[in-house]
Design a protein around this motif. Structure first.
Motif, PDB file in Angstrom:
ATOM      1  N   ARG A  76       0.831  -1.209   0.000  1.00  0.00           N
ATOM      2  CA  ARG A  76       0.000   0.000   0.000  1.00  0.00           C
ATOM      3  C   ARG A  76       0.867   1.261   0.000  1.00  0.00           C
ATOM      4  O   ARG A  76       0.710   2.143  -0.864  1.00  0.00           O
ATOM      5  CB  ARG A  76      -0.908   0.000   1.248  1.00  0.00           C
ATOM      6  N   ASP A  77       1.806   1.346   0.942  1.00  0.00           N
ATOM      7  CA  ASP A  77       2.598   2.578   1.076  1.00  0.00           C
ATOM      8  C   ASP A  77       3.521   2.804  -0.118  1.00  0.00           C
ATOM      9  O   ASP A  77       3.684   3.935  -0.591  1.00  0.00           O
ATOM     10  CB  ASP A  77       3.412   2.547   2.375  1.00  0.00           C
ATOM     11  N   ASN A  80       1.462   3.838  -3.179  1.00  0.00           N
ATOM     12  CA  ASN A  80       1.019   5.233  -3.000  1.00  0.00           C
ATOM     13  C   ASN A  80       2.160   6.220  -3.221  1.00  0.00           C
ATOM     14  O   ASN A  80       1.961   7.282  -3.813  1.00  0.00           O
ATOM     15  CB  ASN A  80       0.419   5.430  -1.609  1.00  0.00           C
ATOM     16  N   GLN A  84       1.968   9.077  -6.005  1.00  0.00           N
ATOM     17  CA  GLN A  84       2.127  10.489  -5.637  1.00  0.00           C
ATOM     18  C   GLN A  84       3.210  11.145  -6.483  1.00  0.00           C
ATOM     19  O   GLN A  84       3.054  12.264  -6.974  1.00  0.00           O
ATOM     20  CB  GLN A  84       2.530  10.608  -4.155  1.00  0.00           C
ATOM     21  N   ALA A  91      -5.214   6.576  -5.135  1.00  0.00           N
ATOM     22  CA  ALA A  91      -4.583   6.139  -3.885  1.00  0.00           C
ATOM     23  C   ALA A  91      -5.083   4.750  -3.513  1.00  0.00           C
ATOM     24  O   ALA A  91      -6.255   4.413  -3.721  1.00  0.00           O
ATOM     25  CB  ALA A  91      -4.888   7.112  -2.756  1.00  0.00           C
ATOM     26  N   VAL A  92      -4.167   3.946  -2.968  1.00  0.00           N
ATOM     27  CA  VAL A  92      -4.538   2.635  -2.437  1.00  0.00           C
ATOM     28  C   VAL A  92      -4.887   2.820  -0.964  1.00  0.00           C
ATOM     29  O   VAL A  92      -4.038   3.173  -0.146  1.00  0.00           O
ATOM     30  CB  VAL A  92      -3.373   1.622  -2.599  1.00  0.00           C
TER      31      VAL A  92
ATOM     32  N   ARG B 120      -5.157   9.376   7.668  1.00  0.00           N
ATOM     33  CA  ARG B 120      -5.086   7.999   7.170  1.00  0.00           C
ATOM     34  C   ARG B 120      -3.759   7.798   6.467  1.00  0.00           C
ATOM     35  O   ARG B 120      -3.098   8.752   6.088  1.00  0.00           O
ATOM     36  CB  ARG B 120      -6.253   7.746   6.209  1.00  0.00           C
ATOM     37  N   ARG B 121      -3.407   6.529   6.274  1.00  0.00           N
ATOM     38  CA  ARG B 121      -2.133   6.219   5.633  1.00  0.00           C
ATOM     39  C   ARG B 121      -2.115   6.636   4.158  1.00  0.00           C
ATOM     40  O   ARG B 121      -1.092   7.083   3.646  1.00  0.00           O
ATOM     41  CB  ARG B 121      -1.850   4.707   5.729  1.00  0.00           C
ATOM     42  N   ALA B 122      -3.247   6.462   3.479  1.00  0.00           N
ATOM     43  CA  ALA B 122      -3.278   6.763   2.050  1.00  0.00           C
ATOM     44  C   ALA B 122      -3.461   8.253   1.804  1.00  0.00           C
ATOM     45  O   ALA B 122      -4.271   8.898   2.462  1.00  0.00           O
ATOM     46  CB  ALA B 122      -4.421   5.989   1.380  1.00  0.00           C
ATOM     47  N   PRO B 123      -2.713   8.814   0.853  1.00  0.00           N
ATOM     48  CA  PRO B 123      -2.893  10.229   0.522  1.00  0.00           C
ATOM     49  C   PRO B 123      -4.282  10.452  -0.071  1.00  0.00           C
ATOM     50  O   PRO B 123      -4.867   9.534  -0.645  1.00  0.00           O
ATOM     51  CB  PRO B 123      -1.798  10.490  -0.518  1.00  0.00           C
TER      52      PRO B 123
END
Lengths: 247, 247
Positions: A76-77, A80, A84, A91-92, B120-123
């Motif tokens: 996920r990170d 993302n 970005q 975004a996930v 949240r973690r996602a942008p």
């Protein structure tokens, strides 16, 4: 090869739709490119709903098979971060490991959409591109009452794009609610699956009921006609959001 | 000369702020240009809140004197048509005739802002530019409790921009509530008037409480210091909305 489920949000405005297409930028391609930058593999993502150009999602679901047992949060990170960096409007929201029999498209039991209408004299400044602007006052209660005639299993040929590739025009509509909150009207639509342009075709026809151009009986007659030419209007993509998918 | 009140919505992203400035595009100038195209007069608009670059409004209020007794709905629709034509992200929600003693700036009894945080973690993909993205989990309840120390009449020098032109740093804060709804945290701030950057300075400092870097007592100490250097952080403009003004 572990399979991952991705829950995805996007602003459909800049994209030619969900599906990868030669020579155009799609949401699917944006995520596949980010995944490739992350793990070095050329991967194919399969999504639950092939949303059209300009249609948004707050809860699209897709799956993917990767070579390595990545921690889902890392997927996920990292994806993302690459999205970005590329300036994508995607975004996930979450990544999780699923079993091999999970298929984002074929395992889906229900898809939920919301369609938003800004029903006011002033054009939308803040929500431009994320709402259908209808300046003329709509009767949301009449729209809601008429919508109930579309519930259940029907031949939805009237509300289906000429480009629709589904084998059958039969679908079972489980929810079609129209609700007003101030100047905003929201149409909630749920079904196991929808035909191409079905939600936008139903919303465009419901708008005719809301402005008084059609009676409730006219909407029923349009459904019964099983004829694309009987459809009232196809609502623009701007107001449509894929909200969630049930499995 | 009849006086008109305009209620205004805008996406602050593309603008150098509310106030007209030489060589930059502002919300005020966008509306003044649309008004001039409509009625042929060079007019000056006075707004209730001089929002900064990137700050949005759903309920800015301004007034203007015109030569002719226009129907208010004509003013609204004509100005909106010119704003749309110019591609502006500004809309007049309502126009009404007011008495000569109505001054959008000086008659205001209360200004209400909301500040939105995507926690949240996602942008943010859909709300990019309309929310402050804070990936680290914030304790909204701790932020809300600490915020209560700022209520009432205080010297807000700590939470005031060095460029602030107000004569006095004394302000009376009537509301400062922090509420979480899912991944969104909203900070509601109300006062008769605010100092320059006051809401963003308070929100940035509350974020320090939310992430555990500051205790509630640290926030109080920052207020008591009456020193700009004691301010935690100035939150970005993206999440700030001028919601309404009371008269």
């Amino acid at each position: 090869m572990p399979r991952f489920r991705l829950d995805i949000e996007y602003d459909g405005g800049p994209y030619a739709g969900w599906q990868r297409q030669a020579g155009q930028h799609s949401v699917q391609a944006a995520i596949e490119q980010a995944l490739e930058k992350f793990c070095g593999e050329a991967v194919t993502l399969r999504g639950a709903g092939r949303t059209d150009a300009g249609v948004h999602a707050t809860g699209q679901v897709a799956h993917i098979d990767l070579m390595k047992d990545w921690r889902p949060d890392t997927v996920r990170d990292a994806v993302n971060a690459h999205l970005q960096q590329a300036g994508e409007r995607v975004a996930v929201l979450a990544a999780s490991v699923v079993t091999e029999d999970f298929d984002a498209r074929f395992s889906a039991r229900a898809r939920h959409y919301v369609y938003r209408i800004a029903n006011r004299r002033a054009p939308p400044a803040l929500d431009k591109g994320k709402v259908w602007w209808v300046p003329k006052r709509l009767d949301a209660e009449a729209m809601d009452a008429a919508a109930k005639q579309l519930l259940g299993r029907h031949d939805f040929t009237t509300f289906r794009s000429a480009q629709c590739q589904a084998n059958s025009p039969l679908r079972t509509l489980d929810r079609l609610d129209v609700m007003r909150s101030g100047d905003t009207i929201e149409v909630f639509a749920s079904a196991r699956s929808f035909l191409h342009n079905q939600v936008r075709s139903m919303v465009g026809s419901l708008k005719k009921v809301g402005e008084g151009a059609w009676t409730s009986a006219d909407l029923k007659a349009a459904l019964d006609a099983r004829d694309r030419a009987a459809c009232g209007q196809v609502a623009p993509p701007d107001g449509l959001f894929l909200v969630s998918v049930n499995y």
